[in-house]
Design a protein around this motif. Structure first.
Motif, PDB file in Angstrom:
ATOM      1  N   ALA A  38      26.234 -26.037   7.221  1.00 58.60           N
ATOM      2  CA  ALA A  38      26.305 -25.891   8.680  1.00 58.60           C
ATOM      3  C   ALA A  38      26.212 -24.423   9.109  1.00 58.60           C
ATOM      4  O   ALA A  38      25.640 -24.120  10.154  1.00 58.60           O
ATOM      5  CB  ALA A  38      27.599 -26.511   9.200  1.00 58.60           C
ATOM      6  N   ASP A  39      26.760 -23.521   8.305  1.00 56.23           N
ATOM      7  CA  ASP A  39      26.686 -22.095   8.656  1.00 56.23           C
ATOM      8  C   ASP A  39      25.239 -21.603   8.625  1.00 56.23           C
ATOM      9  O   ASP A  39      24.807 -20.855   9.497  1.00 56.23           O
ATOM     10  CB  ASP A  39      27.510 -21.249   7.676  1.00 56.23           C
ATOM     11  CG  ASP A  39      29.001 -21.441   7.904  1.00 56.23           C
ATOM     12  OD1 ASP A  39      29.403 -21.602   9.070  1.00 56.23           O
ATOM     13  OD2 ASP A  39      29.751 -21.444   6.917  1.00 56.23           O
ATOM     14  N   ALA A  40      24.524 -22.046   7.607  1.00 55.06           N
ATOM     15  CA  ALA A  40      23.122 -21.637   7.491  1.00 55.06           C
ATOM     16  C   ALA A  40      22.306 -22.217   8.642  1.00 55.06           C
ATOM     17  O   ALA A  40      21.485 -21.522   9.249  1.00 55.06           O
ATOM     18  CB  ALA A  40      22.554 -22.095   6.149  1.00 55.06           C
TER      19      ALA A  40
ATOM     20  N   PHE B  57      23.354 -23.026  11.583  1.00 53.24           N
ATOM     21  CA  PHE B  57      23.711 -22.334  12.823  1.00 53.24           C
ATOM     22  C   PHE B  57      23.051 -20.953  12.891  1.00 53.24           C
ATOM     23  O   PHE B  57      22.546 -20.539  13.935  1.00 53.24           O
ATOM     24  CB  PHE B  57      25.226 -22.205  12.951  1.00 53.24           C
ATOM     25  CG  PHE B  57      25.649 -21.430  14.168  1.00 53.24           C
ATOM     26  CD1 PHE B  57      25.339 -21.894  15.446  1.00 53.24           C
ATOM     27  CD2 PHE B  57      26.343 -20.235  14.050  1.00 53.24           C
ATOM     28  CE1 PHE B  57      25.712 -21.185  16.572  1.00 53.24           C
ATOM     29  CE2 PHE B  57      26.720 -19.509  15.174  1.00 53.24           C
ATOM     30  CZ  PHE B  57      26.409 -19.982  16.434  1.00 53.24           C
ATOM     31  N   TYR B  58      23.050 -20.267  11.767  1.00 52.74           N
ATOM     32  CA  TYR B  58      22.448 -18.932  11.742  1.00 52.74           C
ATOM     33  C   TYR B  58      20.981 -18.998  12.157  1.00 52.74           C
ATOM     34  O   TYR B  58      20.506 -18.221  12.989  1.00 52.74           O
ATOM     35  CB  TYR B  58      22.595 -18.327  10.346  1.00 52.74           C
ATOM     36  CG  TYR B  58      22.208 -16.872  10.254  1.00 52.74           C
ATOM     37  CD1 TYR B  58      23.067 -15.878  10.684  1.00 52.74           C
ATOM     38  CD2 TYR B  58      20.972 -16.489   9.730  1.00 52.74           C
ATOM     39  CE1 TYR B  58      22.724 -14.536  10.596  1.00 52.74           C
ATOM     40  CE2 TYR B  58      20.622 -15.150   9.638  1.00 52.74           C
ATOM     41  CZ  TYR B  58      21.504 -14.178  10.072  1.00 52.74           C
ATOM     42  OH  TYR B  58      21.150 -12.860   9.983  1.00 52.74           O
ATOM     43  N   LEU B  59      20.261 -19.958  11.590  1.00 56.34           N
ATOM     44  CA  LEU B  59      18.843 -20.101  11.929  1.00 56.34           C
ATOM     45  C   LEU B  59      18.674 -20.470  13.402  1.00 56.34           C
ATOM     46  O   LEU B  59      17.832 -19.913  14.109  1.00 56.34           O
ATOM     47  CB  LEU B  59      18.194 -21.179  11.050  1.00 56.34           C
ATOM     48  CG  LEU B  59      18.137 -20.870   9.553  1.00 56.34           C
ATOM     49  CD1 LEU B  59      17.668 -22.088   8.772  1.00 56.34           C
ATOM     50  CD2 LEU B  59      17.205 -19.690   9.286  1.00 56.34           C
TER      51      LEU B  59
END
Ligand SMILES: Nc1ncnc2c1ncn2[C@@H]1O[C@H](COP(=O)(O)OP(=O)(O)OP(=O)(O)O)[C@@H](O)[C@H]1O
Ligand SMILES: [Mg+2]
Lengths: 265, 446
Positions: free
Chosen positions: B389-391, B393-395
């Motif tokens: 989920a962090d990746a 969101f970053y994108l």
């Protein structure tokens, strides 16, 4: 009078069942640079994430208007395409996605949204080289995966590269100055200063006065317990540097306390 | 093609019935060694029994649809229609095509083989003298089968190829064998591929199992690979069968000292798929890599069952298996590393990771270590989870639309194993197939 670029009223938000933002108000006009300081855990990154639309941070009341529209209604990627940029306190490593792929998808999503032609590889590389040069980053990084095995300082510089590529109208920088060496801080500050413009606003979350020597803020806010406790000019930052947050939290640093008593005596 | 003839061997029956009827059940025009092999396979299956869901080795894959489905054997004679196959842009030494278990001679290219390389057709009634080289391998396969289904796969042999590369010969380009299921009636085909790589020689074979959208039936495949001292062998299998067809295939590998082997197995299609690998590293200082990717969706079931035996000192083996599961699909990974007491300095790694795109998808990972030597390095790791989920969101925080962001992350995950595929053309093909599949899966599993 100009409508503010960002207008936050009575914002309350929670995560993991914990109330973090507790009635926060903030107005940022185009052209302004604001700085938010405050003790660890006061909710600065939470505010940044709520603005960027991170899942898991739930707004329980209050409103956020960006260019007059309800920002909270938009998906994170829509917000980014509309011109909200968050420089992460902890940029995420994404193994297997190359920086090249990532930046191209990113810039062309934003350009398309603005009605501009997508960049071809040549045009893209041209733009990118220029931005990399500003923060002194090596082009070879492009072959690697997003943020993977970047040093702490490289990650922060890379956030500035992305910001300058995307040309957002609201830049929220969450501790972009942390973990930078003295030279890197100057380079990154220069990158930030180049982005200052009458159409663009910046919110710098920082713990250190040092950054503010390079990037002079118009307004400094102190955030405590999930709301803005005080706002002032850049002299407020100097005052904080000297006296800590004791005036706002009620919990004094004993060393500072003694100093102050001596001073008043 | 439709409306099977009424000769007894073409009427549909189940594998259970086939085994019950015994070795005489299969007749036809096959040469006598092949008839013997088929009879032997059926007898062996009867003796050791067909798998049951109660067997430990079949605990997560119900063999019932494989055993109780009605299948008919391939019709006799060659396939004479147009070429229905999907072909990769591949520079191959030779290309052999089977359609519905029948050789398609007009679509094969076998000429101009380098000297020291033999490519013989098997089970077509046209083979010359491959019998004396192949029969012992087939017998060994049947004899060593661990369940009745494997025995049938080792010996039924509806068609295939026998490849032999002499000592010291380097075959630059792969031999490509296409097995296509075209018929809507449930054909049972038993493709058989043998690759014998002589001392210090180098060769590669790519099997492409594919099917028309409506194809049903069962593939019972067998790949026998022998890698002599100091030789390099590659074997790849692309399983892109139609979703209505079952697929069971077994790679049986035996490696001599100082040899290198690389396996790529990509499971995309099929209803119930069982991917077996049984590898024996019997000489010192061998290296073997087993690279695999599976992407089941809807109600597909992809089961990979790997056994790597280290019988001699100083061998390396690597198992890299990754899966992306959508919808209500299931995947099973069972990887056993067996290290015999004399196999000191074994270096064996096994890793299995699964990404689940839906709450209704399930993955099971069962690493098994069986180690009788003391100076070894054996590691295994299994992970199962959702997209980071962090990746994501970053994108998305950089404007990348959700679907594109998720696709990039899936491509990165699958890409690690796709990029490990040895043959470039196959790699490109799998990238394209996977991108397409994963893109569609993301739309359904938003
Ligand atoms: N997802 C979450 N679940 C539970 N608690 C959270 C979550 N995110 C943040 N918090 C808590 O909310 C509080 C504020 O966190 P936040 O990261 O916003 O602080 P900060 O002001 O940025 O601090 P720092 O200066 O250390 O970066 C902390 O107590 C933190 O533990
Ligand atoms: Mg923070």
């Amino acid at each position: 009078m100009h409508e503010p670029l960002l207008k936050i009223e009575g914002l309350c938000a929670e995560a993991g069942g914990v109330e973090i933002l507790r009635g926060l108000d903030l107005e940022v006009k185009a052209g302004e640079v604001h700085s938010i300081m405050g003790p660890n855990g006061s909710g600065k990154s939470t505010l940044a994430k709520v603005l960027a639309g991170r899942e898991g941070y739930e707004v329980t009341s209050g409103s956020v208007l960006f260019k007059g529209q309800d920002l909270l209604e938009l998906e994170p990627d829509e917000r980014a395409r509309e011109g909200v940029f968050l420089a992460f306190q902890y940029p995420v490593e994404i193994p297997g996605v190359s920086n090249m792929q990532f930046l191209k998808e990113s810039i062309n999503a934003v350009r398309t949204h603005r009605g501009q032609e997508p960049l071809d590889t040549v045009g893209f590389l041209g733009e990118l080289r220029e931005k990399l040069a500003v923060v002194g980053m090596n082009e070879q990084l492009l072959q690697r995966s997003v943020n993977e095995d970047f040093s702490g300082g490289e990650k922060k510089r890379y956030e500035i590269v992305q910001m300058s590529l995307l040309e957002p109208s609201l830049c929220v920088l969450d501790e972009t100055d942390s973990g930078l060496d003295i030279d890197a801080l100057r380079v990154v500050s220069e990158g930030i200063n180049r982005m200052r413009s009458p159409e663009r606003a910046m919110v710098l979350v920082t713990h250190y006065q040092r950054l503010l020597n390079y990037v002079q803020p118009d307004i400094v806010h102190v955030m405590v317990g999930g709301r803005i406790a005080q706002s002032g000019g850049k002299e407020l930052a100097l005052q904080l540097e000297e006296r800590g947050y004791a005036d706002f939290t009620g919990v004094a640093d004993p060393a500072q306390q003694t100093n102050r008593q001596e001073a008043s005596a | 093609m439709k409306g099977a003839t009424e000769t007894p061997e073409h009427t549909a029956s189940t594998l259970v019935e086939l085994v019950e009827r015994g070795g005489a059940a299969i007749e036809g025009e096959a040469p006598s060694w092949l008839r013997d092999a088929r009879a032997m396979a059926i007898e062996r299956a009867a003796a050791i029994g067909l798998p049951a869901k109660t067997d430990e080795e079949w605990r997560y894959t119900d063999p019932k649809p494989l055993l109780e489905g009605q299948f008919s054997l391939p019709r006799p004679g060659a396939y004479e229609g147009d070429d229905p196959c999907e072909h990769m842009e591949i520079d191959a030494t030779a290309r052999i095509v089977f359609v519905d278990g029948r050789l398609a001679p007009e679509h094969c290219r076998l000429s101009g083989l380098p000297s020291g390389v033999e490519v013989s057709l098997v089970g077509t009634g046209e083979e010359a003298d491959v019998e004396e080289r192949l029969a012992p391998i087939v017998a060994q396969g049947i004899g060593g089968a661990r369940d009745g289904l494997e025995a049938l796969g080792a010996g039924l042999i509806s068609g295939g190829v026998f490849v032999r590369v002499d000592a010291g010969v380097t075959l630059e380009k792969p031999i490509v064998v296409v097995f296509r299921a075209e018929d809507g009636s449930p054909v049972l085909s038993a493709p058989h591929v043998t690759l014998i790589v002589g001392e210090g020689a180098r060769a590669s074979v790519i099997e492409d199992h594919q099917g028309a959208a409506g194809a049903t039936g069962l593939t019972l495949g067998r790949s026998e690979v022998r890698v002599a001292k100091g030789a390099h062998a590659e074997h790849a299998m692309l399983q892109r069968e139609s979703p209505g067809r079952h697929h069971v295939s077994t790679l049986r590998l035996i490696q001599d000292a100082e040899s290198h082997f690389h396996s790529d197995r990509v499971l995309l299609g099929g209803a119930v798929t069982r991917n077996n690998i049984h590898a024996t590293l019997q000489g010192e200082s061998c290296e073997a890599v087993f690279n695999g990717l599976y992407t089941p969706e809807e109600r597909q079931h992809h089961d990979s069952h790997i056994r790597v035996e280290h019988l001699a000192p100083g061998c390396n083996s690597r198992q890299y298996y990754r899966g992306i599961l959508a919808d209500r699909s299931r995947a099973v990974f069972t990887g056993r590393i067996y290290v015999k007491d004399v196999a000191q300095q074994t270096d064996a790694i096994q890793s299995n990771s699964n990404l689940l795109l839906s709450r209704s998808a399930h993955a099971v990972a069962k690493p098994q270590l069986e180690i009788y030597a003391d100076d070894v390095r054996c590691t295994h790791g299994a992970t199962s989870g959702q997209l980071d989920a962090d990746a994501e969101f970053y994108l998305r925080a950089r404007g990348v639309p959700k679907r594109v962001a998720r696709l990039l992350l899936l491509q990165a995950f699958a890409g690690e194993n796709i990029d490990r595929i040895e043959n470039e053309a196959l790699r490109t093909t799998v990238h394209a197939l996977a991108d397409h599949r994963l893109g569609a899966a993301l739309q359904r599993n938003a």
